[in-house]
Write a protein that holds these residues in place. Sequence first.
Motif, mmCIF file in Angstrom:
data_model
loop_
_atom_site.group_PDB
_atom_site.id
_atom_site.type_symbol
_atom_site.label_atom_id
_atom_site.label_comp_id
_atom_site.label_asym_id
_atom_site.label_seq_id
_atom_site.Cartn_x
_atom_site.Cartn_y
_atom_site.Cartn_z
ATOM 1 N N GLU A 138 4.565 -7.002 3.347
ATOM 2 C CA GLU A 138 3.693 -6.016 3.990
ATOM 3 C C GLU A 138 4.461 -5.383 5.141
ATOM 4 N N SER A 148 3.804 -3.217 0.607
ATOM 5 C CA SER A 148 2.472 -2.720 0.964
ATOM 6 C C SER A 148 2.530 -2.008 2.303
ATOM 7 N N ASN A 166 0.029 0.011 5.181
ATOM 8 C CA ASN A 166 -1.354 0.237 5.618
ATOM 9 C C ASN A 166 -1.610 1.710 5.874
ATOM 10 N N GLU A 215 -2.589 -0.056 1.428
ATOM 11 C CA GLU A 215 -3.698 -0.915 1.855
ATOM 12 C C GLU A 215 -4.708 -0.107 2.657
ATOM 13 N N THR A 263 -8.703 -0.451 4.441
ATOM 14 C CA THR A 263 -9.835 -1.342 4.723
ATOM 15 C C THR A 263 -11.102 -0.726 4.126
ATOM 16 N N ALA A 314 -4.752 -1.504 -2.511
ATOM 17 C CA ALA A 314 -5.307 -2.787 -2.082
ATOM 18 C C ALA A 314 -6.440 -2.547 -1.093
ATOM 19 N N ASP A 328 -7.921 -3.992 2.069
ATOM 20 C CA ASP A 328 -7.468 -4.895 3.134
ATOM 21 C C ASP A 328 -8.671 -5.516 3.839
ATOM 22 N N LYS A 362 -7.492 -8.169 -0.665
ATOM 23 C CA LYS A 362 -6.870 -9.036 0.333
ATOM 24 C C LYS A 362 -7.954 -9.813 1.068
ATOM 25 N N GLU A 395 -4.559 -13.477 3.356
ATOM 26 C CA GLU A 395 -3.813 -13.225 4.590
ATOM 27 C C GLU A 395 -4.092 -14.316 5.616
#
Length: 284
Positions: A59, A118, A120, A152, A154, A179, A181, A202, A238
């Motif tokens: 990451e 990955s 963010n 990633e 959220t 992904a 997150d 995740k 994580e």
Amino acid sequence: QAKARGRSRTEVFDRDMHVQAVDRLELETALRRAVDRHEMRVAYQPQYDLRTGRLDGVEALVRWEHPERGILLPGEFLHIAEETGLIVAIGNWITSAACRATARLHDLAPDASDIVVSVNLSARQLASPRLIDDVAAIVAAADLPPGALVLELTETVLMDVDASGEALTRLHQLGVGIAVDDFGTGWSSLRYLRDFPVDILKVDRTFVAGLGQDPEDEAIVAAVIDLAHALGLKAVAEGVEDETRLARLRALGCDSAQGWLLGRPMAEADLIDLVLAQSPPPDA
Ligand code: C2E
Ligand code: MG
Ligand code: MG
Ligand code: MG
């Protein structure tokens, strides 16, 4: 006397507010120049396949090497980057640096070529109309297969953006992985998992933290892993800080994990050493 104390408190308050405002303005000014001045860094945290024990991903985590304040973590400046929109330029720089570093890793050792990176993304980036073109150009320039990049997001970012469904679909068409997150800490609308082309869940570290101690966290982690698998997604944990949690995650069938036990975020040079130690070059 009470009045005098009250006033002085107000003055102290005003002064603090002033200091904070100046502080913030200084940071913002410095942040505007940070990319051009080569102050941004990417730290790479390794992720390990829990069945084979092999490093299967990293990451990318941004750090800012501020000329006076030293290394700043995302929590200290990312909000300014997001509020000002600077995150779009900074994010492109991060994505580009991470893709280039990963392409170099792939060249280094034959069995490093399945390592995925990955990156963010924040809401501002997902909302940017240029995102798809930028990402396509970045992976092409880095000579990285799009499938080796995971973005990633959220749940909060997914909820925030009206157009996120279309943006995600187009990113997915590029071949980039998606992904979710910090899964379970946002709004957790399962509709997004149904409607959006997600590849990875995740498991947030607040749930991982309770493994082996708290039966509710244990149940939530088990449910998230099962949900991921039922939907054909990969589960990545994580915040794995000790052997107890790692053993529980393995027992629950989690696919991959990252955390301080397995490896801290590190500079590219250290990541290269780590990968070389795992997979010696063919002529060794
Ligand atoms: P995240 O994406 O959930 O990243 C994981 C965070 O947990 C990282 O913090 C990482 O250093 C930390 N961490 C890793 N292992 C452990 C562990 O075992 N225990 C604990 N307690 N923490 C662990 P970091 O680097 O400070 O990043 C914080 C957040 O900032 C990230 O959370 C992500 O949301 C955001 N962020 C980081 N880099 C970027 C970036 O390049 N772009 C954007 N848009 N956001 C970023
Ligand atoms: Mg992340
Ligand atoms: Mg996370
Ligand atoms: Mg998290």
